[in-house]
Motif scaffolding. Structure first.
Motif, PDB file in Angstrom:
ATOM      1  N   ASP A   3       1.072  -0.871  -0.104  1.00  0.00           N
ATOM      2  CA  ASP A   3      -0.248  -0.071  -0.083  1.00  0.00           C
ATOM      3  C   ASP A   3       1.071   1.357  -0.079  1.00  0.00           C
ATOM      4  O   ASP A   3       1.599   1.323   1.169  1.00  0.00           O
ATOM      5  CB  ASP A   3      -0.875  -0.270   1.332  1.00  0.00           C
ATOM      6  N   ALA A   4       0.892   1.984  -1.362  1.00  0.00           N
ATOM      7  CA  ALA A   4       2.133   2.509  -1.448  1.00  0.00           C
ATOM      8  C   ALA A   4       2.054   4.296  -0.378  1.00  0.00           C
ATOM      9  O   ALA A   4       2.569   4.832  -0.172  1.00  0.00           O
ATOM     10  CB  ALA A   4       2.517   3.252  -3.013  1.00  0.00           C
ATOM     11  N   GLU A   5       0.752   4.058  -0.925  1.00  0.00           N
ATOM     12  CA  GLU A   5       0.125   5.328   0.136  1.00  0.00           C
ATOM     13  C   GLU A   5       0.020   5.504   1.421  1.00  0.00           C
ATOM     14  O   GLU A   5       0.272   6.420   2.232  1.00  0.00           O
ATOM     15  CB  GLU A   5      -1.607   5.886  -0.244  1.00  0.00           C
ATOM     16  N   LYS A   6      -0.498   4.295   2.366  1.00  0.00           N
ATOM     17  CA  LYS A   6      -0.037   4.386   3.504  1.00  0.00           C
ATOM     18  C   LYS A   6       1.113   4.225   4.062  1.00  0.00           C
ATOM     19  O   LYS A   6       1.675   5.177   5.003  1.00  0.00           O
ATOM     20  CB  LYS A   6      -1.128   2.908   3.827  1.00  0.00           C
ATOM     21  N   THR A   7       2.088   3.021   3.102  1.00  0.00           N
ATOM     22  CA  THR A   7       3.290   3.294   3.490  1.00  0.00           C
ATOM     23  C   THR A   7       4.395   4.973   3.107  1.00  0.00           C
ATOM     24  O   THR A   7       5.036   4.985   4.516  1.00  0.00           O
ATOM     25  CB  THR A   7       4.071   1.687   2.398  1.00  0.00           C
ATOM     26  N   ILE A   8       3.805   5.348   2.458  1.00  0.00           N
ATOM     27  CA  ILE A   8       4.348   6.628   2.482  1.00  0.00           C
ATOM     28  C   ILE A   8       3.772   7.172   3.022  1.00  0.00           C
ATOM     29  O   ILE A   8       5.072   8.181   3.918  1.00  0.00           O
ATOM     30  CB  ILE A   8       4.599   7.250   0.754  1.00  0.00           C
ATOM     31  N   GLY A   9       2.878   7.083   2.982  1.00  0.00           N
ATOM     32  CA  GLY A   9       2.041   8.816   3.553  1.00  0.00           C
ATOM     33  C   GLY A   9       3.070   8.796   5.152  1.00  0.00           C
ATOM     34  O   GLY A   9       2.458   9.584   6.075  1.00  0.00           O
ATOM     35  N   ASN A  10       3.143   7.298   5.797  1.00  0.00           N
ATOM     36  CA  ASN A  10       3.369   6.988   6.900  1.00  0.00           C
ATOM     37  C   ASN A  10       4.352   8.013   7.012  1.00  0.00           C
ATOM     38  O   ASN A  10       5.353   8.639   8.205  1.00  0.00           O
ATOM     39  CB  ASN A  10       3.359   5.564   7.986  1.00  0.00           C
ATOM     40  N   ARG A  40      -1.285  17.583   3.278  1.00  0.00           N
ATOM     41  CA  ARG A  40      -1.474  17.136   2.030  1.00  0.00           C
ATOM     42  C   ARG A  40      -2.002  15.912   1.883  1.00  0.00           C
ATOM     43  O   ARG A  40      -3.191  15.667   3.158  1.00  0.00           O
ATOM     44  CB  ARG A  40      -0.334  15.188   2.984  1.00  0.00           C
ATOM     45  N   VAL A  41      -2.310  15.706   0.735  1.00  0.00           N
ATOM     46  CA  VAL A  41      -3.285  14.760  -0.051  1.00  0.00           C
ATOM     47  C   VAL A  41      -2.783  13.807  -0.110  1.00  0.00           C
ATOM     48  O   VAL A  41      -2.356  13.922  -0.807  1.00  0.00           O
ATOM     49  CB  VAL A  41      -4.210  16.279  -1.151  1.00  0.00           C
ATOM     50  N   GLY A  42      -3.579  13.183   0.245  1.00  0.00           N
ATOM     51  CA  GLY A  42      -2.362  10.931   0.094  1.00  0.00           C
ATOM     52  C   GLY A  42      -0.889  11.687  -0.179  1.00  0.00           C
ATOM     53  O   GLY A  42      -0.343  12.498   0.622  1.00  0.00           O
ATOM     54  N   ILE A  43      -0.969  11.119  -1.262  1.00  0.00           N
ATOM     55  CA  ILE A  43       0.546  11.385  -2.095  1.00  0.00           C
ATOM     56  C   ILE A  43       0.696  11.779  -3.239  1.00  0.00           C
ATOM     57  O   ILE A  43       1.838  11.441  -3.766  1.00  0.00           O
ATOM     58  CB  ILE A  43       1.403  10.052  -1.300  1.00  0.00           C
ATOM     59  N   CYS A  44      -0.050  12.262  -3.104  1.00  0.00           N
ATOM     60  CA  CYS A  44      -0.402  13.044  -4.356  1.00  0.00           C
ATOM     61  C   CYS A  44       0.073  14.744  -4.610  1.00  0.00           C
ATOM     62  O   CYS A  44       0.363  15.693  -5.069  1.00  0.00           O
ATOM     63  CB  CYS A  44      -2.021  12.527  -5.321  1.00  0.00           C
ATOM     64  N   GLU A  45      -0.660  15.348  -3.021  1.00  0.00           N
ATOM     65  CA  GLU A  45      -0.134  17.193  -3.795  1.00  0.00           C
ATOM     66  C   GLU A  45      -0.195  17.458  -2.170  1.00  0.00           C
ATOM     67  O   GLU A  45      -0.274  16.701  -0.694  1.00  0.00           O
ATOM     68  CB  GLU A  45      -2.585  17.813  -2.671  1.00  0.00           C
ATOM     69  N   PHE A  46       0.818  18.653  -1.637  1.00  0.00           N
ATOM     70  CA  PHE A  46       1.592  18.416  -0.894  1.00  0.00           C
ATOM     71  C   PHE A  46       1.506  20.215  -0.991  1.00  0.00           C
ATOM     72  O   PHE A  46       1.732  20.987  -1.658  1.00  0.00           O
ATOM     73  CB  PHE A  46       3.288  17.942  -0.386  1.00  0.00           C
ATOM     74  N   PHE A 136       7.239   4.085  -9.016  1.00  0.00           N
ATOM     75  CA  PHE A 136       5.787   4.076  -8.601  1.00  0.00           C
ATOM     76  C   PHE A 136       4.800   4.932  -9.570  1.00  0.00           C
ATOM     77  O   PHE A 136       5.792   6.285  -9.222  1.00  0.00           O
ATOM     78  CB  PHE A 136       5.683   3.444  -7.311  1.00  0.00           C
ATOM     79  N   GLU A 137       4.145   4.890 -10.449  1.00  0.00           N
ATOM     80  CA  GLU A 137       2.949   5.984 -11.033  1.00  0.00           C
ATOM     81  C   GLU A 137       2.390   6.428  -9.697  1.00  0.00           C
ATOM     82  O   GLU A 137       1.776   5.614  -8.544  1.00  0.00           O
ATOM     83  CB  GLU A 137       2.856   5.209 -11.593  1.00  0.00           C
ATOM     84  N   ILE A 138       1.950   7.594  -9.515  1.00  0.00           N
ATOM     85  CA  ILE A 138       0.540   8.505  -9.094  1.00  0.00           C
ATOM     86  C   ILE A 138      -0.440   8.598  -9.405  1.00  0.00           C
ATOM     87  O   ILE A 138      -0.310   9.815 -10.059  1.00  0.00           O
ATOM     88  CB  ILE A 138       1.397   9.953  -7.669  1.00  0.00           C
ATOM     89  N   SER A 139      -1.976   8.722  -9.031  1.00  0.00           N
ATOM     90  CA  SER A 139      -2.443   8.701 -10.101  1.00  0.00           C
ATOM     91  C   SER A 139      -3.290   9.984  -9.560  1.00  0.00           C
ATOM     92  O   SER A 139      -3.376   9.521  -7.835  1.00  0.00           O
ATOM     93  CB  SER A 139      -3.798   7.813 -10.261  1.00  0.00           C
ATOM     94  N   GLN A 140      -3.640  10.833  -9.524  1.00  0.00           N
ATOM     95  CA  GLN A 140      -4.691  12.404  -9.044  1.00  0.00           C
ATOM     96  C   GLN A 140      -5.549  12.257  -8.746  1.00  0.00           C
ATOM     97  O   GLN A 140      -5.594  12.772  -7.584  1.00  0.00           O
ATOM     98  CB  GLN A 140      -5.162  13.477 -10.430  1.00  0.00           C
ATOM     99  N   GLY A 141      -5.551  10.636  -8.847  1.00  0.00           N
ATOM    100  CA  GLY A 141      -6.737  10.240  -7.641  1.00  0.00           C
ATOM    101  C   GLY A 141      -6.616   9.616  -5.839  1.00  0.00           C
ATOM    102  O   GLY A 141      -7.558   9.537  -4.949  1.00  0.00           O
ATOM    103  N   GLU A 142      -4.975   9.638  -5.342  1.00  0.00           N
ATOM    104  CA  GLU A 142      -5.112   8.998  -4.584  1.00  0.00           C
ATOM    105  C   GLU A 142      -4.780  10.101  -3.458  1.00  0.00           C
ATOM    106  O   GLU A 142      -4.056  10.661  -3.472  1.00  0.00           O
ATOM    107  CB  GLU A 142      -3.456   8.654  -4.846  1.00  0.00           C
ATOM    108  N   THR A 143      -5.922   9.413  -3.060  1.00  0.00           N
ATOM    109  CA  THR A 143      -6.245  10.998  -1.519  1.00  0.00           C
ATOM    110  C   THR A 143      -6.266  10.199  -0.773  1.00  0.00           C
ATOM    111  O   THR A 143      -6.615   8.737  -0.492  1.00  0.00           O
ATOM    112  CB  THR A 143      -6.940  11.561  -1.900  1.00  0.00           C
ATOM    113  N   ASN A 144      -5.652  11.199   0.713  1.00  0.00           N
ATOM    114  CA  ASN A 144      -4.753  10.288   1.711  1.00  0.00           C
ATOM    115  C   ASN A 144      -7.154  10.260   2.489  1.00  0.00           C
ATOM    116  O   ASN A 144      -7.625  11.555   2.571  1.00  0.00           O
ATOM    117  CB  ASN A 144      -4.354  11.090   2.849  1.00  0.00           C
TER     118      ASN A 144
END
Length: 144
Positions: A3-10, A40-46, A136-144
């Motif tokens: 789970d890239a979003e969870k791992t990286i977000g943490n 931070r919005v997921g791993i997409c927006e900062f 890894f690629e990031i889709s614009q829909g990946e939000t936290n």
């Protein structure tokens, strides 16, 4: 990485320093240590705060290509995100991440003309942990 979003977000949320990179007029990368993103919005927006008059803002206005990096030195792991940086000066963006005490940096308050927001939108990333790197690629829909 399951789970890239969870791992990286943490990883990101635990860091007290972030690094942002811009491109100089000579085409070379310029790196700068910053406070963590204000939002931070997921791993997409900062979203970061900075001075409108800074060299970095001038560079992003000329070339929005950017990267941000977060490093967990305790476990020797990190993530680089690549994308674009936008300079925001509209009142809504400035108010969104304004915090009490920011007048130390921006004495005229949230409307200070030397206060702006950097919005980074990630397109891809590279995660390093356990002596292994993974792109890894990031889709614009990946939000936290």
């Amino acid at each position: 990485m399951r789970d890239a979003e969870k791992t990286i977000g943490n990883l990101i949320d635990k860091q007290r320093v972030s690094y942002i990179a811009s491109i100089s007029e000579d085409g070379f990368p310029n790196m700068k240590a910053m406070l963590p993103p204000r939002k931070r919005v997921g791993i997409c927006e900062f979203y970061f705060t900075t001075n409108t008059s800074s060299m970095r803002v001038a560079q992003y206005r000329k070339n929005p290509n950017a990267s941000i990096y977060f490093c967990d030195k305790r476990f020797f792991r990190g993530v680089m995100l690549v994308g674009h940086m936008e300079v925001l000066e509209d009142p809504a963006s400035k108010e969104m991440i304004w915090q009490e005490g920011d007048t130390m940096y921006y004495p005229k308050g949230v409307t200070d003309p030397d206060y702006c927001v950097l919005k980074f939108v990630a397109q891809s990333g590279r995660y390093y942990a356990n002596f292994h790197s993974e792109t890894f690629e990031i889709s614009q829909g990946e939000t936290n």
